[in-house]
Structures are given as structure tokens and as C-alpha cells.
Design a protein around this motif. Structure first.
Motif, mmCIF file in Angstrom:
data_model
loop_
_atom_site.group_PDB
_atom_site.id
_atom_site.type_symbol
_atom_site.label_atom_id
_atom_site.label_comp_id
_atom_site.label_asym_id
_atom_site.label_seq_id
_atom_site.Cartn_x
_atom_site.Cartn_y
_atom_site.Cartn_z
ATOM 1 N N HIS A 170 0.812 -1.270 -0.137
ATOM 2 C CA HIS A 170 -0.036 -0.043 -0.078
ATOM 3 C C HIS A 170 0.940 1.382 0.012
ATOM 4 O O HIS A 170 0.601 2.142 -0.619
ATOM 5 C CB HIS A 170 -0.779 -0.044 1.283
ATOM 6 N N ALA A 171 2.122 1.196 0.783
ATOM 7 C CA ALA A 171 2.935 2.286 0.986
ATOM 8 C C ALA A 171 3.860 2.406 -0.153
ATOM 9 O O ALA A 171 4.501 3.487 -0.536
ATOM 10 C CB ALA A 171 3.604 2.282 2.173
ATOM 11 N N GLY A 172 3.873 1.382 -1.070
ATOM 12 C CA GLY A 172 4.981 1.361 -2.043
ATOM 13 C C GLY A 172 6.416 1.290 -1.675
ATOM 14 O O GLY A 172 7.215 1.761 -2.274
ATOM 15 N N VAL A 173 6.749 0.599 -0.534
ATOM 16 C CA VAL A 173 7.968 0.520 -0.013
ATOM 17 C C VAL A 173 8.127 -1.081 0.295
ATOM 18 O O VAL A 173 7.568 -1.888 0.087
ATOM 19 C CB VAL A 173 8.215 1.345 1.497
ATOM 20 N N SER A 174 9.370 -1.186 0.718
ATOM 21 C CA SER A 174 9.775 -2.494 1.037
ATOM 22 C C SER A 174 9.110 -3.125 2.442
ATOM 23 O O SER A 174 8.952 -2.078 3.234
ATOM 24 C CB SER A 174 11.431 -2.842 1.099
ATOM 25 N N ARG A 207 11.026 -1.303 9.985
ATOM 26 C CA ARG A 207 11.840 -0.304 10.582
ATOM 27 C C ARG A 207 10.793 0.890 11.203
ATOM 28 O O ARG A 207 11.172 1.438 12.301
ATOM 29 C CB ARG A 207 13.005 0.500 9.620
ATOM 30 N N VAL A 208 10.026 1.271 10.282
ATOM 31 C CA VAL A 208 9.141 2.444 10.857
ATOM 32 C C VAL A 208 8.417 2.067 12.066
ATOM 33 O O VAL A 208 8.383 2.781 13.029
ATOM 34 C CB VAL A 208 8.293 2.838 9.906
ATOM 35 N N VAL A 209 7.705 0.835 11.980
ATOM 36 C CA VAL A 209 6.685 0.551 13.031
ATOM 37 C C VAL A 209 7.322 0.318 14.534
ATOM 38 O O VAL A 209 6.994 0.133 15.565
ATOM 39 C CB VAL A 209 5.653 -0.837 12.863
ATOM 40 N N ASN A 210 8.648 -0.148 14.113
ATOM 41 C CA ASN A 210 9.596 -0.431 15.340
ATOM 42 C C ASN A 210 10.584 0.599 15.908
ATOM 43 O O ASN A 210 11.477 0.347 16.653
ATOM 44 C CB ASN A 210 10.534 -1.507 15.096
ATOM 45 N N VAL A 263 15.308 5.621 8.273
ATOM 46 C CA VAL A 263 14.312 5.872 7.322
ATOM 47 C C VAL A 263 14.054 7.227 6.653
ATOM 48 O O VAL A 263 14.103 8.147 7.519
ATOM 49 C CB VAL A 263 12.959 5.109 7.801
ATOM 50 N N ALA A 264 13.910 7.284 5.625
ATOM 51 C CA ALA A 264 13.888 8.731 5.022
ATOM 52 C C ALA A 264 12.407 9.195 5.149
ATOM 53 O O ALA A 264 11.519 8.111 5.548
ATOM 54 C CB ALA A 264 13.803 8.528 3.320
ATOM 55 N N GLU A 265 12.290 10.559 5.449
ATOM 56 C CA GLU A 265 10.896 10.949 6.044
ATOM 57 C C GLU A 265 9.963 10.959 5.094
ATOM 58 O O GLU A 265 8.615 10.586 5.423
ATOM 59 C CB GLU A 265 11.236 12.662 6.178
ATOM 60 N N ASP A 266 10.024 10.813 3.583
ATOM 61 C CA ASP A 266 9.093 10.521 2.614
ATOM 62 C C ASP A 266 8.617 8.998 2.819
ATOM 63 O O ASP A 266 7.432 8.827 2.833
ATOM 64 C CB ASP A 266 9.309 10.953 1.165
ATOM 65 N N SER A 267 9.421 8.117 3.016
ATOM 66 C CA SER A 267 9.055 6.784 3.089
ATOM 67 C C SER A 267 8.235 6.513 4.546
ATOM 68 O O SER A 267 7.284 5.874 4.582
ATOM 69 C CB SER A 267 10.231 5.948 3.085
#
Length: 334
Positions: A14-18, A24-27, A32-36
Motif C-alpha cells: 500500500h505504501a510502495g516500500v519494502s 523499521r518504521v513501526v519499530n 528511514v527517509a522522511e517521505d518513506s
């Protein structure tokens, strides 16, 4: 038909990322880049994704839970003393706003302290707040030696120094006694609190300081912050100092007992004896007469305790001592 529970893979799609980026974001990773990151957070919200807490804890070594420990008998914690529910409310509000969990524990016995030490050593919580410490309680220092972030309510007695959030107990007591002296009272006695607690020690110190300034001698009886002990101490003081005309009481609950003992002895309040308490519990407003008192910001103590601990657990430098102001609240008893 129930919708399938969102997964890391569906969030990543849905986010278009790996998938690794979502993890990494949820933990809480900063790599992580800000746009990702923004894309992942939008996907999490839109899909209603809920991270697996157990897995997250394994990755981050954090539980997002914090303990509030009360070294008190359950009967006192769940009594009409508003200090404990007020602190719990303040701590709970601050942790809720930070999306953290509160674990409430009581540790009045050695077995209770051992249980809490094992619980903390197993890293079931990310930090501990200890309120209402008695004497040189070994629990806070034991937790600190484990590397657990610890913040106390009031400074510790003894040689251990840990961050704390307290109030100006000595200043508040002195303020109360100066008010009594300034209103023309000449024989001001006190019902002191327990001398194995900072609040009891400092409030007695403030009473002694104000009397010394006025060139007067202290007259002290001891209580334990309960109504009954206040009544017993007041009867003792009436026997020792029958000409007393004012009482500073180190807690409002004891103050309620003092009012009862004075009424039973035929002393009018405030005509014969003025009374000032400390804490501003709700019952003080409805006493007969309403009790003049020193207000401490109980809920704010809880909020600041939690705030300091969150910062400490997050690796931030914090003030070693936070001392909140108190104020005198004038009512009918003085």
C-alpha cells in the motif's frame, strides 16, 4: 464477511516500500527517509494495521510499559487519601498521551519488593516510578543497579541519589505556620507526620523553622497520616499544652481527626484554636469548619513523574530534582 487482518506485506504494498522499511518504521528506527516514513504511517492508518507487540518488543528491546510502584499497605492506597489516586491519574494521563502502558504495583513487604525486582529484571517494563517511599527503602537503588530507569516521588533518604519529583513540603509548612502567627496566634503546636518519610520530615522542619523565626518553642506530637492518629495526637497535645491556640497538622486526614478531638474537648474552631492542614484533600472542603490547608498539585506530580521517566528511558538528560510549588488555601478553620 470479516476483512483479513493487515500484514507487514500489505502495508508495504500500500505504501510502495519494502517490507523491511515498514518494519523499521513501526519499530521506531530512525534509519528511514522522511517521505518513506510518511508513506508507511499513512498506510498503517488507512489499513488499520496493528503491530505485533511481542515481535516489536523482541526487535526494539522495549515494552512500552512503565511501572508505578507504591510501597504502601493496600488499605492505605485504597483509603480516602487522595494522594494515591491523584498520582495514578496524573501518571496514567501522561502515559496515555505518549501511547504507553501503566503497570501498577504495590511493594510493602520484602516478598513484594523481591517480586518487583524480578519483574523489572526480566525487562517486563521500560522504567519504574516509585512513590511514597518509606525510610531507606532498598528497592529504588536495587532497580537502578539493574540499569532500569527509575524516578522517585520525593528525594530518597540515605546515601542513594536518584531523580525525583517532589513538592516544597518545608516551604508549605512554614507558610502555614507564619499565617497562624501572623493572625495573632501565640501557642502553635503541630501534629507531625511519619519521620521515615520525606513529607513528614520536611513538614516538621518547616514548622520548626517558622517558630524559630518567631522566637517560639516547638511542641510536637506524632501521627501517621491517618484520621485516628490525628485525633490521638491532638488529645495528647491538649494534655501537654492546654493553652494552645493553633495547630499545624502535617496532613488533612490527620486534620480531620484533630477537628474531631477539639470538638470533643469543647474547643471551638477557629475561635479557640485555629487549624491548618496540608494536601487539600476533597474532604477538607466539607469539614466543619472547612479546613484551611496547603495545596500540593497531586495530579501534576504524577504527570511530571511519568514525563521525567519517559525522557530518562529515551536516553535524554533530565533534571535530578523537580520541586513543585505549593499554596496556602484559606478556609474557615484558620
Amino acid at each position: 464477511m470479516n476483512r483479513p487482518r493487515p500484514t507487514l506485506e500489505s502495508v508495504a504494498l500500500h505504501a510502495g516500500v519494502s517490507r523491511a522499511t515498514v518494519s523499521r518504521v513501526v519499530n521506531g528506527s530512525t534509519r528511514v527517509a522522511e517521505d518513506s516514513r510518511a508513506a508507511v504511517l499513512r498506510a498503517v492508518e488507512e489499513l488499520g494495521y496493528v503491530p505485533n507487540q511481542a515481535a516489536r518488543s523482541l526487535v526494539t528491546q522495549r515494552t512500552d510499559s512503565f511501572a508505578l510502584v507504591l510501597p504502601e499497605e493496600p488499605g492505605r492506597v485504597f483509603s480516602d487519601d487522595q494522594f494515591f489516586p491523584g498520582v495514578v491519574r496524573g501518571v496514567g494521563q501522561e502515559l496515555e498521551e505518549a501511547d504507553k502502558q501503566l503497570v501498577l504495583m504495590m511493594a510493602r513487604s520484602p516478598a513484594g519488593r523481591d517480586r518487583i525486582e524480578r519483574f523489572a529484571q526480566a525487562r517486563h517494563v521500560d522504567g519504574v516510578m516509585v512513590a511514597s517511599v518509606h525510610g531507606a527503602d532498598p528497592l529504588p537503588a536495587a532497580l537502578a543497579r539493574m540499569g532500569i530507569p527509575v524516578v522517585c516521588n520525593e528525594r530518597l533518604l540515605g546515601s542513594t541519589a536518584l531523580p525525583y519529583v517532589g513538592v516544597d513540603n518545608a516551604g508549605g509548612a512554614a507558610l502555614a505556620v507564619r499565617h497562624l502567627l501572623g493572625s495573632g496566634r501565640t501557642r502553635v503546636v503541630t501534629v507531625a507526620g511519619p519521620q521515615d518519610m520525606v513529607a513528614g520530615i520536611d513538614r516538621l522542619t518547616g514548622y520548626r523553622t517558622a517558630l524559630k523565626e518567631a522566637g517560639r518553642e516547638p511542641v510536637v506530637a506524632a501521627g501517621d497520616f491517618t484520621q485516628e492518629s490525628g485525633a490521638v495526637a491532638m488529645r495528647e497535645l491538649l494534655g501537654r499544652e492546654p493553652e494552645l491556640d493553633a495547630v499545624f497538622v502535617a496532613s488533612d486526614l490527620m486534620g480531620l481527626g484533630v477537628l474531631r478531638a477539639l470538638r470533643q474537648a469543647g474547643r471551638r474552631v477557629p475561635e479557640d484554636v485555629a487549624v491548618v492542614g496540608f494536601d487539600d484533600v476533597q474532604a477538607a472542603r466539607y469539614a466543619d469548619p472547612p479546613l484551611t490547608t496547603v495545596r500540593q498539585p497531586i495530579a501534576e506530580i504524577g504527570r511530571r513523574l511519568a514525563r521525567q521517566l519517559l525522557r530518562l528511558a529515551g536516553g535524554e538528560a533530565i533534571e535530578p530534582a523537580v520541586v513543585l510549588d505549593v499554596e496556602l488555601v484559606l478556609r474557615g478553620s484558620a
